[in-house]
Write an enzyme that holds these catalytic residues in place. Sequence first.
Site, PDB file in Angstrom:
ATOM      1  N   SER A   1       7.541  38.123  11.494  1.00  0.00           N
ATOM      2  CA  SER A   1       7.138  36.977  10.536  1.00  0.00           C
ATOM      3  C   SER A   1       5.802  36.165  10.957  1.00  0.00           C
ATOM      4  O   SER A   1       5.549  35.055  10.447  1.00  0.00           O
ATOM      5  CB  SER A   1       8.359  35.884  10.775  1.00  0.00           C
ATOM      6  OG  SER A   1       9.252  36.225   9.927  1.00  0.00           O
TER       7      SER A   1
ATOM      8  N   LYS B   1       3.740  35.385   8.023  1.00  0.00           N
ATOM      9  CA  LYS B   1       3.859  34.222   7.128  1.00  0.00           C
ATOM     10  C   LYS B   1       2.578  33.410   7.349  1.00  0.00           C
ATOM     11  O   LYS B   1       2.260  32.726   6.365  1.00  0.00           O
ATOM     12  CB  LYS B   1       4.995  33.568   7.425  1.00  0.00           C
ATOM     13  CG  LYS B   1       6.375  34.135   6.936  1.00  0.00           C
ATOM     14  CD  LYS B   1       7.697  33.483   7.150  1.00  0.00           C
ATOM     15  CE  LYS B   1       8.840  34.119   6.684  1.00  0.00           C
ATOM     16  NZ  LYS B   1       9.330  34.920   7.547  1.00  0.00           N
TER      17      LYS B   1
ATOM     18  N   SER C   1      10.760  29.807   9.361  1.00  0.00           N
ATOM     19  CA  SER C   1      10.393  31.295   9.026  1.00  0.00           C
ATOM     20  C   SER C   1      11.402  31.815   7.984  1.00  0.00           C
ATOM     21  O   SER C   1      12.061  32.742   7.878  1.00  0.00           O
ATOM     22  CB  SER C   1      10.491  31.889  10.236  1.00  0.00           C
ATOM     23  OG  SER C   1       9.862  33.240  10.205  1.00  0.00           O
TER      24      SER C   1
ATOM     25  N   LYS D   1       3.627  30.187  15.064  1.00  0.00           N
ATOM     26  CA  LYS D   1       4.439  31.046  14.193  1.00  0.00           C
ATOM     27  C   LYS D   1       5.262  32.014  15.171  1.00  0.00           C
ATOM     28  O   LYS D   1       4.459  32.679  15.880  1.00  0.00           O
ATOM     29  CB  LYS D   1       3.519  31.720  13.096  1.00  0.00           C
ATOM     30  CG  LYS D   1       4.790  32.448  12.210  1.00  0.00           C
ATOM     31  CD  LYS D   1       5.208  31.393  11.287  1.00  0.00           C
ATOM     32  CE  LYS D   1       6.750  32.058  10.602  1.00  0.00           C
ATOM     33  NZ  LYS D   1       7.737  32.033  11.665  1.00  0.00           N
TER      34      LYS D   1
END
Length: 318
Positions: A69, A72, A126, A233
């Site tokens: 993720s 993202k 997320s 992140k």
Amino acid sequence: MKTHPSFLALLLACACVVVMPGVRAVDKVPPVRTPPPLELASASALVIDLNTGRELFANHPDVIVPIASISKLMTAMVSLDARQPLDEAIPVRIHDTRELRGVYSRVRVNSLISRREMLRLALMSSENRAAASLAHNYPGGHARFVAAMNAKARALGMHSTRFVEPTGLSERNVSTARDLAKLLRAARQYPLIRELSTTPSHSAYFQQPRYVQNFNNTNPLVRNPDWRIEVTKTGFIDEAGHCLALLAVIQNRPVAMVLLNTLGKHSHVGDANRVRQWLETGQSTPVPLTALRHKQRKQLEWRRTQATATATAQDLRR
């Protein structure tokens, strides 16, 4: 011949102060102790001082691996680059993101929420359906969005990076720690990414049907007042392990850290704390043995893969 007693006393006094030529007793300085090397659980890691560009720590930073993720961050940048209305209510759509089939989410398909809130949920918690919906509501749809992700990666000089979908659920979303440091540097230039990725928690209000869901940041460090985090992140899939991309101010300098493929739910966060402690004090807490063994296995696997690829390339040139 008798030696005069005063002459003997003078000889003894001189002997007491004789030292090796060129060395004085007062010049003796204890040896400088080199700080112990930093040991992390991450199989691939890179820490960079963004003011100077100097690498503070690197371990297998150029191996190409799944990034989960962390993808993202690129999803958010591509969405913002399109300059679509942030307050526009857009539907939750996932049909073109094959990786979402069978994946549980509290976000209901076809419900509505603003593009800004979709971005917040994708970055902060997320939320995979939020990331997919940003792609589905992009000009040209999902395929054009993924193409824009790869074009943006090339523009940033991320030459070892490849995206096939917007969530990071696919193991074919790959990059290197070095490329992801470039991604962090670029994401820092987006004030909204800085705000939304570091939001500790948030209540999201959906429409059609109307419902509310509470979400927390997947990086617990944003709730720690001792940290000054600008961009963050996390990521996890089996193929990538636990990952963390983090840009924080440490000792009044912006530091980018990319920590990839750790074993254990909190091991990437533990590595971030180790890096910070090491930068501030020169010391670091030890890594659990199971995490070290996982790292060693991964790195051995990468070396074998590289050796096989090199041998194959040599055979083709013969």
